[in-house]
Write a protein that holds these residues in place. Structure first.
Motif, PDB file in Angstrom:
ATOM      1  N   GLY A 102      90.220 -34.455 -29.699  1.00 32.04           N
ATOM      2  CA  GLY A 102      88.963 -33.989 -30.261  1.00 32.04           C
ATOM      3  C   GLY A 102      88.540 -34.618 -31.570  1.00 32.04           C
ATOM      4  O   GLY A 102      87.660 -34.090 -32.244  1.00 32.04           O
ATOM      5  N   ASP A 122      91.724 -37.798 -27.210  1.00 35.51           N
ATOM      6  CA  ASP A 122      91.378 -36.675 -26.348  1.00 35.51           C
ATOM      7  C   ASP A 122      91.439 -35.348 -27.096  1.00 35.51           C
ATOM      8  O   ASP A 122      90.734 -34.398 -26.748  1.00 35.51           O
ATOM      9  N   VAL A 156      93.746 -30.934 -23.217  1.00 31.76           N
ATOM     10  CA  VAL A 156      92.995 -32.182 -23.334  1.00 31.76           C
ATOM     11  C   VAL A 156      93.026 -32.900 -22.001  1.00 31.76           C
ATOM     12  O   VAL A 156      93.916 -32.674 -21.181  1.00 31.76           O
ATOM     13  N   ALA A 157      92.049 -33.772 -21.826  1.00 31.01           N
ATOM     14  CA  ALA A 157      91.930 -34.529 -20.587  1.00 31.01           C
ATOM     15  C   ALA A 157      92.035 -33.552 -19.405  1.00 31.01           C
ATOM     16  O   ALA A 157      91.359 -32.534 -19.396  1.00 31.01           O
ATOM     17  N   SER A 158      92.897 -33.847 -18.445  1.00 23.88           N
ATOM     18  CA  SER A 158      93.021 -32.946 -17.308  1.00 23.88           C
ATOM     19  C   SER A 158      94.202 -31.993 -17.471  1.00 23.88           C
ATOM     20  O   SER A 158      94.626 -31.358 -16.511  1.00 23.88           O
ATOM     21  N   ASN A 163      87.397 -33.403 -25.818  1.00 28.88           N
ATOM     22  CA  ASN A 163      87.632 -34.599 -25.003  1.00 28.88           C
ATOM     23  C   ASN A 163      86.598 -35.701 -25.220  1.00 28.88           C
ATOM     24  O   ASN A 163      85.899 -36.102 -24.285  1.00 28.88           O
ATOM     25  N   LYS A 222      83.568 -35.467 -22.485  1.00 32.81           N
ATOM     26  CA  LYS A 222      83.675 -35.509 -21.031  1.00 32.81           C
ATOM     27  C   LYS A 222      82.964 -34.355 -20.334  1.00 32.81           C
ATOM     28  O   LYS A 222      82.287 -34.567 -19.327  1.00 32.81           O
ATOM     29  N   GLY A 242      88.617 -32.504 -13.440  1.00 30.45           N
ATOM     30  CA  GLY A 242      89.799 -33.341 -13.621  1.00 30.45           C
ATOM     31  C   GLY A 242      89.528 -34.476 -14.583  1.00 30.45           C
ATOM     32  O   GLY A 242      89.122 -34.265 -15.718  1.00 30.45           O
ATOM     33  N   GLN A 243      89.736 -35.697 -14.132  1.00 28.12           N
ATOM     34  CA  GLN A 243      89.524 -36.867 -14.984  1.00 28.12           C
ATOM     35  C   GLN A 243      88.053 -37.277 -15.048  1.00 28.12           C
ATOM     36  O   GLN A 243      87.692 -38.173 -15.816  1.00 28.12           O
TER      37      GLN A 243
END
Lengths: 114, 429
Positions: free
Chosen positions: B420, B418, A55-57, B48, B65, B101-102
């Protein structure tokens, strides 16, 4: 000893569970999936996801084989930088025993589907 | 994706077990009993999810994302509208959009006049410029909610981190902010981040580390009052990475929730033109050289250390250098745990929490910091200037990385994690 200090100051309740599991597992080097499950739940899932889906990074662990996972944990335990989030993993892995690593690698590789 | 699976997690035994484990006395509640919250899965199997926005009939826009923008209709049907890059299955794609990444597709909002103009707004990372940027895009959503058109990039210059640096989370794409909201008076607000770039936070014209107040064409709000020489779109500057913004219904004030470095997440009541006081440049404020010129995680960026010593070395709000900086109303007891979305709860159904602010904390496990995944309820004084109480919500479901919070038209609190899932949390029974 399945678990030494894991490097994270967790709340009392969540620390107690793996310690209790460790006490029950004795001192063998056998893989301890129950303790690994607690380690994963309490320490890994917050970033990697409850299904190790990433999840996320934070990367996906599901689908990786045990040798890969164990190798990465050993690398982090040795303090080696691998990627941009290495400092998190180095902190989390630094106090893992060989048995912790083998158990976590076995647990993650056999529990979560890709 | 499965829809609307009722979890009904009002479990008295679980609550008792948690209470015993933490040896915390169960306090008598007045008004709403927080253990009465019920959770329902609205959408699961997402990748995400980052943000949601609602119409009065329950229609919900949501972003993922790395995948794109979708809309969930009141009957539960989901239409995939606009994909990131070449993601399959979307009605159309932004070939310039990407995730790294973010970074990726982040905040989303409906226009307050959506019924008349069909406009929506989405914030995403884009490769259209070089170096790449984060962009706030305006679209027209079709009458049948099946596709978007008329993309107009109303903000195209929010900086993006192109290359890795020698920092924790140091990969490309760090610190983009990303929340998009309309305020009660109809202005459009966008929060941004510092990219691990030491020059951005105090820069007058780099639009990272800012809270922007603009109109729906991307023009500066006429009442913005940044210092002379600043980009007029700036409402506040000197932030680190703001991913929560909310509007106090009692006072009209604007409140941000912001990620701290290895210490001091902050909630700040904004002042027009204010400086949030983040300045991670090296060789100033008593600091020497820092990795790649950015002191944001120093003095010991790779290992745990006392969070107050960190704060003294590299303050989140540097009141010595900037005495007029906006002081935070709350700093998470000095911890940094991933404080992200924020929304004020409204309605009698929330009992004592009516008018309080919910804040999502995603959790970070590093160097002795408690992971801390939770939703906190922040109560302000009548003036909305000070935090008078903080209560951890007794969650009616498992915790997660709480990336988004928004109140739906039904009065329930929605959260995207995040992992899901988008949940609906409803008070009362």
């Amino acid at each position: 000893m399945t678990i030494k200090s894991f490097g994270l100051a967790l709340g009392l309740a969540i620390v107690c569970m793996p310690l209790a599991a460790a006490a029950q597992s004795g001192g063998s080097d056998d893989i301890d999936l129950a303790s690994a499950a607690q380690l994963f739940k309490n320490n890994c899932s917050a970033c990697h996801g409850k299904k190790a889906q990433g999840v996320a990074s934070y990367p996906k662990l599901a689908g990786q084989d045990a040798a890969y996972l164990a190798g990465k944990l050993q690398t982090y335990r040795a303090g080696e930088m691998v990627g941009p989030n290495s400092v998190l993993m180095i902190q989390n892995a630094k106090d893992l025993s060989d048995q912790d690593i083998a158990s976590l690698a076995a647990y993650i590789s056999t529990t979560f589907e890709e | 994706m499965k829809n609307t699976k009722n979890l009904m997690l009002r479990n008295a035994l679980s609550f008792m077990a948690v209470s015993v484990a933490f040896t915390t006395p169960v306090m008598a509640e007045t008004g709403m009993n927080t253990t009465n919250l019920q959770a329902e899965v609205v959408v699961e199997g997402l990748e995400n999810p980052w943000d949601m926005a609602f119409l009065d009939d329950g229609t919900m826009l949501f972003t993922e994302k790395c995948k794109g923008l979708s809309v969930r209709m009141p009957d539960g049907e989901i239409n995939k509208l606009y994909g990131v890059g070449d993601t399959d299955g979307y009605a159309s794609n932004g070939t310039d959009l990407f995730c790294e990444g973010q970074a990726g597709m982040m905040g989303v909002a409906f226009d307050p006049d959506f019924d008349d103009n069909r406009r929506i707004y989405v914030y995403s990372t884009s490769s259209m410029s070089d170096p790449h940027t984060n962009r706030l895009m305006r679209f027209r959503l079709s009458e049948d909610f099946s596709e978007v058109s008329n993309r107009t990039d109303i903000v195209d210059d929010v900086p993006y981190k192109m290359a890795a640096s020698d920092h924790p989370f140091g990969g490309p794409g760090a610190h983009n902010g990303g929340r998009v909201r309309f305020g009660p008076e109809g202005a459009l607000w966008l929060t941004t981040g510092d990219n691990h770039n030491p020059e951005i936070p105090q820069s007058p014209d780099l639009m990272g580390s800012k809270v922007l107040r603009i109109d729906t064409d991307g023009n500066a709000h006429p009442d913005n009052a940044p210092p002379a020489g600043f980009d007029k779109r700036t409402f506040t500057y000197g932030h680190r990475n703001v991913q929560g913004i909310a509007f106090n219904p009692a006072t009209g004030s604007v409140v941000t929730a912001e990620h701290g470095p290895w210490h001091s997440d902050e909630i700040t009541v904004l002042e027009n033109g204010g400086n949030a006081g983040w300045d991670p440049r090296d060789n100033m404020a008593g600091r020497g050289d820092c990795p790649d010129g950015y002191c944001g995680y120093m003095p010991n960026q790779n290992e745990g250390m006392n969070r107050f010593e960190r704060a003294a070395f590299m303050p989140m709000t540097d009141l010595q250098t900037y005495p007029d900086a906006m002081e935070p109303a709350w700093s998470n007891n000095g911890w940094s745990q991933g404080t992200c979305p924020a929304v004020f709860l409204r309605g009698e159904q929330w009992g004592n929490w009516d008018g309080a602010m919910a804040v999502g904390i995603m959790g970070i496990g590093f160097g002795g910091t408690p992971i801390g995944q939770r939703i906190d309820i922040i109560e302000f004084n009548d003036d909305g200037t000070e935090v008078v109480d903080v209560t951890e919500m007794t969650l009616p479901m498992e915790s997660g990385r709480f990336r988004a919070l928004e109140q739906g038209p039904d009065g329930s609190l929605y959260t995207a994690i995040d992992g899901g899932v988008i949940y609906k949390m409803t008070p009362g029974s």
